[in-house]
Design a protein around this motif. Sequence first.
Motif, PDB file in Angstrom:
ATOM      1  N   MET A  51       0.839  -1.205   0.000  1.00 56.68           N
ATOM      2  CA  MET A  51       0.000   0.000   0.000  1.00 56.68           C
ATOM      3  C   MET A  51       0.877   1.259   0.000  1.00 56.68           C
ATOM      4  SD  MET A  51      -3.244  -1.002   0.084  1.00 56.68           S
ATOM      5  CE  MET A  51      -4.153   0.368   0.766  1.00 56.68           C
ATOM      6  N   ALA A  52       1.903   1.277   0.834  1.00 54.79           N
ATOM      7  CA  ALA A  52       2.792   2.441   0.904  1.00 54.79           C
ATOM      8  C   ALA A  52       3.489   2.668  -0.440  1.00 54.79           C
ATOM      9  CB  ALA A  52       3.816   2.257   2.026  1.00 54.79           C
ATOM     10  N   GLY A  53       3.909   1.582  -1.081  1.00 56.64           N
ATOM     11  CA  GLY A  53       4.564   1.699  -2.386  1.00 56.64           C
ATOM     12  C   GLY A  53       3.641   2.258  -3.452  1.00 56.64           C
ATOM     13  N   LEU A  54       2.392   1.823  -3.439  1.00 55.18           N
ATOM     14  CA  LEU A  54       1.418   2.354  -4.400  1.00 55.18           C
ATOM     15  C   LEU A  54       1.146   3.834  -4.134  1.00 55.18           C
ATOM     16  CD1 LEU A  54      -1.062  -0.663  -4.626  1.00 55.18           C
ATOM     17  CD2 LEU A  54       0.331   0.264  -6.502  1.00 55.18           C
ATOM     18  N   CYS A  55       1.166   4.228  -2.867  1.00 56.51           N
ATOM     19  CA  CYS A  55       0.974   5.642  -2.532  1.00 56.51           C
ATOM     20  C   CYS A  55       2.102   6.504  -3.093  1.00 56.51           C
ATOM     21  CB  CYS A  55       0.864   5.827  -1.019  1.00 56.51           C
ATOM     22  SG  CYS A  55      -0.718   5.301  -0.322  1.00 56.51           S
ATOM     23  N   VAL A  56       3.330   5.991  -3.066  1.00 51.51           N
ATOM     24  CA  VAL A  56       4.460   6.718  -3.649  1.00 51.51           C
ATOM     25  C   VAL A  56       4.214   6.938  -5.139  1.00 51.51           C
ATOM     26  CG1 VAL A  56       6.928   6.567  -4.222  1.00 51.51           C
ATOM     27  CG2 VAL A  56       6.133   5.947  -1.921  1.00 51.51           C
ATOM     28  N   GLN A  57       3.779   5.890  -5.828  1.00 44.18           N
ATOM     29  CA  GLN A  57       3.486   6.019  -7.266  1.00 44.18           C
ATOM     30  C   GLN A  57       2.337   7.003  -7.502  1.00 44.18           C
ATOM     31  OE1 GLN A  57       3.025   2.235  -9.378  1.00 44.18           O
ATOM     32  NE2 GLN A  57       4.195   1.234  -7.748  1.00 44.18           N
ATOM     33  N   LEU A  58       1.330   6.957  -6.637  1.00 46.73           N
ATOM     34  CA  LEU A  58       0.187   7.860  -6.780  1.00 46.73           C
ATOM     35  C   LEU A  58       0.611   9.313  -6.567  1.00 46.73           C
ATOM     36  CD1 LEU A  58      -2.794   8.388  -7.240  1.00 46.73           C
ATOM     37  CD2 LEU A  58      -3.253   7.641  -4.895  1.00 46.73           C
ATOM     38  N   ARG A  59       1.502   9.536  -5.628  1.00 47.72           N
ATOM     39  CA  ARG A  59       2.003  10.901  -5.417  1.00 47.72           C
ATOM     40  C   ARG A  59       2.743  11.396  -6.660  1.00 47.72           C
ATOM     41  NH1 ARG A  59       4.829  12.732  -0.275  1.00 47.72           N
ATOM     42  NH2 ARG A  59       3.940  14.687  -0.992  1.00 47.72           N
ATOM     43  N   ASP A  60       3.527  10.516  -7.284  1.00 51.49           N
ATOM     44  CA  ASP A  60       4.228  10.894  -8.519  1.00 51.49           C
ATOM     45  C   ASP A  60       3.220  11.269  -9.606  1.00 51.49           C
ATOM     46  OD1 ASP A  60       6.664  10.411  -7.276  1.00 51.49           O
ATOM     47  OD2 ASP A  60       6.951   8.441  -8.211  1.00 51.49           O
ATOM     48  N   ALA A  61       2.157  10.487  -9.737  1.00 52.75           N
ATOM     49  CA  ALA A  61       1.125  10.779 -10.742  1.00 52.75           C
ATOM     50  C   ALA A  61       0.411  12.089 -10.411  1.00 52.75           C
ATOM     51  CB  ALA A  61       0.126   9.626 -10.825  1.00 52.75           C
ATOM     52  N   CYS A  62       0.217  12.375  -9.129  1.00 56.31           N
ATOM     53  CA  CYS A  62      -0.386  13.654  -8.719  1.00 56.31           C
ATOM     54  C   CYS A  62       0.506  14.820  -9.120  1.00 56.31           C
ATOM     55  CB  CYS A  62      -0.585  13.691  -7.205  1.00 56.31           C
ATOM     56  SG  CYS A  62      -2.096  12.953  -6.646  1.00 56.31           S
ATOM     57  N   HIS A  63       1.790  14.671  -8.860  1.00 57.73           N
ATOM     58  CA  HIS A  63       2.728  15.744  -9.195  1.00 57.73           C
ATOM     59  C   HIS A  63       2.754  16.003 -10.701  1.00 57.73           C
ATOM     60  CE1 HIS A  63       5.007  14.867  -5.187  1.00 57.73           C
ATOM     61  NE2 HIS A  63       3.875  15.497  -5.008  1.00 57.73           N
ATOM     62  N   ALA A  64       2.490  14.952 -11.484  1.00 55.66           N
ATOM     63  CA  ALA A  64       2.450  15.083 -12.945  1.00 55.66           C
ATOM     64  C   ALA A  64       1.061  15.515 -13.434  1.00 55.66           C
ATOM     65  CB  ALA A  64       2.836  13.756 -13.591  1.00 55.66           C
ATOM     66  N   HIS A  65       0.110  15.668 -12.510  1.00 54.87           N
ATOM     67  CA  HIS A  65      -1.279  16.015 -12.850  1.00 54.87           C
ATOM     68  C   HIS A  65      -1.866  15.036 -13.867  1.00 54.87           C
ATOM     69  CE1 HIS A  65      -1.361  20.294 -11.128  1.00 54.87           C
ATOM     70  NE2 HIS A  65      -0.318  19.668 -10.633  1.00 54.87           N
ATOM     71  N   ASN A  66      -1.537  13.762 -13.689  1.00 59.43           N
ATOM     72  CA  ASN A  66      -1.984  12.710 -14.604  1.00 59.43           C
ATOM     73  C   ASN A  66      -3.208  12.020 -14.000  1.00 59.43           C
ATOM     74  OD1 ASN A  66      -2.350  10.402 -16.156  1.00 59.43           O
ATOM     75  ND2 ASN A  66      -0.167  10.122 -16.509  1.00 59.43           N
ATOM     76  N   GLN A  67      -4.390  12.534 -14.376  1.00 62.41           N
ATOM     77  CA  GLN A  67      -5.637  12.050 -13.783  1.00 62.41           C
ATOM     78  C   GLN A  67      -5.876  10.569 -14.076  1.00 62.41           C
ATOM     79  OE1 GLN A  67      -9.026  14.458 -14.808  1.00 62.41           O
ATOM     80  NE2 GLN A  67     -10.311  13.545 -13.230  1.00 62.41           N
ATOM     81  N   ALA A  68      -5.616  10.136 -15.300  1.00 64.02           N
ATOM     82  CA  ALA A  68      -5.846   8.733 -15.666  1.00 64.02           C
ATOM     83  C   ALA A  68      -4.953   7.802 -14.847  1.00 64.02           C
ATOM     84  CB  ALA A  68      -5.615   8.527 -17.159  1.00 64.02           C
TER      85      ALA A  68
END
Length: 146
Positions: free
Chosen positions: A93-110
């Motif tokens: 779960m923590a690892g997926l959150c790291v990836q999700l934060r990266d996607a947030c920083h890229a403003h990648n909604q999909a």
Amino acid sequence: MDAAAVQQMIQQLLAHSVQEGLLDDQFLQLIQLQDESNPDFVAEVVELYFEDSASKLDTLQARLAEPAPSYSQIDALVHQFKGSSASFGAHTMAGLCVQLRDACHAHNQAACQQLVGQLRESFGVLKARLEQFMQLERQRKQLGGS
């Protein structure tokens, strides 16, 4: 089945969960904090994590469904989720959150939506595994194991 056999099943379940990367040593350390003065410590922590995680997943999904999501708000929520997952020992779960934060920083909604789906799926697997653990723990206590 005696308490020793149930304890062995618990150890195997935890070892398998760590091997899979579902849990890490942090969860094993939480278990060590449980003693006779607080026999339900782990059950309480698990229940709190379940409730908190389900709420965060619902909020993330709703925020990402908005036409113009606030990535700063989503990132702050994911940051909290990552912290609670890491503290709990929910490695995947923590690892997926790291990836999700990266996607947030890229403003990648999909990508964010896809990762929230993966988080939800991983949470389901973790929850099922921990429910199995809690059932074995109750059984061990009923049999008089310490």
